[in-house]
Design a protein around this motif. Structure first.
Motif, PDB file in Angstrom:
ATOM      1  N   THR A  63       0.849  -1.189   0.000  1.00  0.00           N
ATOM      2  CA  THR A  63       0.000   0.000   0.000  1.00  0.00           C
ATOM      3  C   THR A  63       0.882   1.235   0.000  1.00  0.00           C
ATOM      4  OG1 THR A  63      -1.668  -1.194   1.275  1.00  0.00           O
ATOM      5  CG2 THR A  63      -1.853   1.203   1.228  1.00  0.00           C
ATOM      6  N   GLY A  64       0.560   2.195  -0.871  1.00  0.00           N
ATOM      7  CA  GLY A  64       1.343   3.421  -0.945  1.00  0.00           C
ATOM      8  C   GLY A  64       0.475   4.621  -1.255  1.00  0.00           C
ATOM      9  N   VAL A  65       1.086   5.789  -1.280  1.00  0.00           N
ATOM     10  CA  VAL A  65       0.409   7.043  -1.609  1.00  0.00           C
ATOM     11  C   VAL A  65       1.312   7.837  -2.556  1.00  0.00           C
ATOM     12  CG1 VAL A  65       1.299   8.325   0.393  1.00  0.00           C
ATOM     13  CG2 VAL A  65      -0.860   9.016  -0.640  1.00  0.00           C
ATOM     14  N   THR A  66       0.708   8.523  -3.516  1.00  0.00           N
ATOM     15  CA  THR A  66       1.463   9.301  -4.490  1.00  0.00           C
ATOM     16  C   THR A  66       0.584  10.398  -5.074  1.00  0.00           C
ATOM     17  OG1 THR A  66       2.800   9.179  -6.508  1.00  0.00           O
ATOM     18  CG2 THR A  66       0.870   7.762  -6.415  1.00  0.00           C
ATOM     19  N   ASN A  67       1.202  11.393  -5.693  1.00  0.00           N
ATOM     20  CA  ASN A  67       0.423  12.394  -6.420  1.00  0.00           C
ATOM     21  C   ASN A  67       0.508  12.166  -7.934  1.00  0.00           C
ATOM     22  OD1 ASN A  67       3.059  13.204  -6.853  1.00  0.00           O
ATOM     23  ND2 ASN A  67       2.613  15.381  -6.648  1.00  0.00           N
ATOM     24  N   ASP A  68       1.185  11.124  -8.357  1.00  0.00           N
ATOM     25  CA  ASP A  68       1.322  10.807  -9.779  1.00  0.00           C
ATOM     26  C   ASP A  68       1.342   9.288  -9.930  1.00  0.00           C
ATOM     27  OD1 ASP A  68       2.014  10.459 -12.438  1.00  0.00           O
ATOM     28  OD2 ASP A  68       3.621  11.956 -12.396  1.00  0.00           O
ATOM     29  N   LEU A  69       0.170   8.698 -10.053  1.00  0.00           N
ATOM     30  CA  LEU A  69       0.054   7.241 -10.060  1.00  0.00           C
ATOM     31  C   LEU A  69       0.790   6.582 -11.230  1.00  0.00           C
ATOM     32  CD1 LEU A  69      -1.048   4.805  -8.541  1.00  0.00           C
ATOM     33  CD2 LEU A  69      -3.193   5.088  -9.802  1.00  0.00           C
ATOM     34  N   PRO A  70       0.640   7.063 -12.465  1.00  0.00           N
ATOM     35  CA  PRO A  70       1.371   6.407 -13.556  1.00  0.00           C
ATOM     36  C   PRO A  70       2.886   6.399 -13.356  1.00  0.00           C
ATOM     37  CG  PRO A  70      -0.335   7.820 -14.450  1.00  0.00           C
ATOM     38  CD  PRO A  70      -0.263   8.108 -12.970  1.00  0.00           C
ATOM     39  N   THR A  71       3.424   7.526 -12.915  1.00  0.00           N
ATOM     40  CA  THR A  71       4.866   7.605 -12.680  1.00  0.00           C
ATOM     41  C   THR A  71       5.294   6.687 -11.541  1.00  0.00           C
ATOM     42  OG1 THR A  71       4.980   9.859 -13.532  1.00  0.00           O
ATOM     43  CG2 THR A  71       6.774   9.159 -12.082  1.00  0.00           C
ATOM     44  N   ARG A  72       4.500   6.674 -10.473  1.00  0.00           N
ATOM     45  CA  ARG A  72       4.846   5.829  -9.322  1.00  0.00           C
ATOM     46  C   ARG A  72       4.817   4.364  -9.708  1.00  0.00           C
ATOM     47  NH1 ARG A  72       8.076   4.582  -6.152  1.00  0.00           N
ATOM     48  NH2 ARG A  72       7.582   3.948  -4.041  1.00  0.00           N
ATOM     49  N   LEU A  73       3.848   3.944 -10.506  1.00  0.00           N
ATOM     50  CA  LEU A  73       3.788   2.544 -10.940  1.00  0.00           C
ATOM     51  C   LEU A  73       4.990   2.197 -11.821  1.00  0.00           C
ATOM     52  CD1 LEU A  73      -0.015   2.208 -11.653  1.00  0.00           C
ATOM     53  CD2 LEU A  73       1.262   1.232  -9.733  1.00  0.00           C
ATOM     54  N   GLN A  74       5.396   3.141 -12.650  1.00  0.00           N
ATOM     55  CA  GLN A  74       6.585   2.915 -13.478  1.00  0.00           C
ATOM     56  C   GLN A  74       7.818   2.766 -12.595  1.00  0.00           C
ATOM     57  OE1 GLN A  74       6.612   2.359 -16.792  1.00  0.00           O
ATOM     58  NE2 GLN A  74       8.801   1.947 -16.645  1.00  0.00           N
ATOM     59  N   GLN A  75       7.898   3.588 -11.538  1.00  0.00           N
ATOM     60  CA  GLN A  75       9.020   3.481 -10.600  1.00  0.00           C
ATOM     61  C   GLN A  75       9.030   2.115  -9.913  1.00  0.00           C
ATOM     62  OE1 GLN A  75       8.173   6.889  -8.171  1.00  0.00           O
ATOM     63  NE2 GLN A  75       9.371   8.279  -9.457  1.00  0.00           N
ATOM     64  N   HIS A  76       7.854   1.635  -9.498  1.00  0.00           N
ATOM     65  CA  HIS A  76       7.781   0.307  -8.887  1.00  0.00           C
ATOM     66  C   HIS A  76       8.252  -0.760  -9.872  1.00  0.00           C
ATOM     67  CE1 HIS A  76       6.116   1.214  -5.023  1.00  0.00           C
ATOM     68  NE2 HIS A  76       4.996   1.735  -5.503  1.00  0.00           N
ATOM     69  N   PHE A  77       7.841  -0.641 -11.124  1.00  0.00           N
ATOM     70  CA  PHE A  77       8.249  -1.607 -12.148  1.00  0.00           C
ATOM     71  C   PHE A  77       9.765  -1.600 -12.324  1.00  0.00           C
ATOM     72  CE2 PHE A  77       9.278  -2.710 -16.537  1.00  0.00           C
ATOM     73  CZ  PHE A  77       8.723  -3.982 -16.607  1.00  0.00           C
ATOM     74  N   GLU A  78      10.335  -0.405 -12.404  1.00  0.00           N
ATOM     75  CA  GLU A  78      11.788  -0.281 -12.598  1.00  0.00           C
ATOM     76  C   GLU A  78      12.572  -0.724 -11.358  1.00  0.00           C
ATOM     77  OE1 GLU A  78      12.167   3.822 -13.714  1.00  0.00           O
ATOM     78  OE2 GLU A  78      11.320   3.465 -15.706  1.00  0.00           O
TER      79      GLU A  78
END
Length: 142
Positions: A63-78
């Motif tokens: 579980t996390g929180v962000t102000n930019d979901l697409p970017t955060r998901l890309q960061q998790h992937f990377e």
């Protein structure tokens, strides 16, 4: 913004997702309709996301929180496989669920609330809007 079912044929409009989340909260609030109607109005203007990701086998939830979901998901992937972070160590980069808020403090409080509940309760929450635990893809994120 829309959510697309991975490898699926249909779109789920974000408004319906948010409405389902608010309806769930309303049902479990003892009928505080005014508070939740205000929260829904606020949520629809927001740009802070509380989200739940999992690994490909769905054995771990993050579980996390962000102000930019697409970017955060890309960061998790990377970051997958990076043992210095929880999400990286357990390959939690597949989106299962999210909520949107306009107030960062409310989003952070909600993140803490979700983190404090059991895995079973998290799965119940996810299944309210994603009953088959399909991995979701945010539009514009490949």
């Amino acid at each position: 913004m829309q959510i697309l079912k991975e490898k699926g044929q249909y779109n789920i409009v974000l408004f319906l997702l948010e409405f389902a989340i608010m309806f769930f909260h309303l049902c479990h609030s003892g009928g505080n309709y005014l508070a939740y109607s205000k929260a829904l109005a606020t949520m629809l203007k927001g740009n802070y996301f509380v989200y739940i990701t999992s690994n490909p086998k769905k054995t771990v939830l993050y579980t996390g929180v962000t102000n930019d979901l697409p970017t955060r998901l890309q960061q998790h992937f990377e970051n997958k496989g990076n043992s210095s972070t929880f999400a990286g160590k357990f390959y939690c980069y597949k989106l299962l669920y999210y909520e949107r808020y306009s107030d960062v403090n409310i989003a952070i409080d909600r993140e803490k609330e979700i983190k404090d509940i059991s895995r079973d309760k998290k799965l119940e929450l996810i299944k309210l809007i994603n009953p088959y635990l399909d991995f979701l893809v945010v539009s514009g994120l490949e």
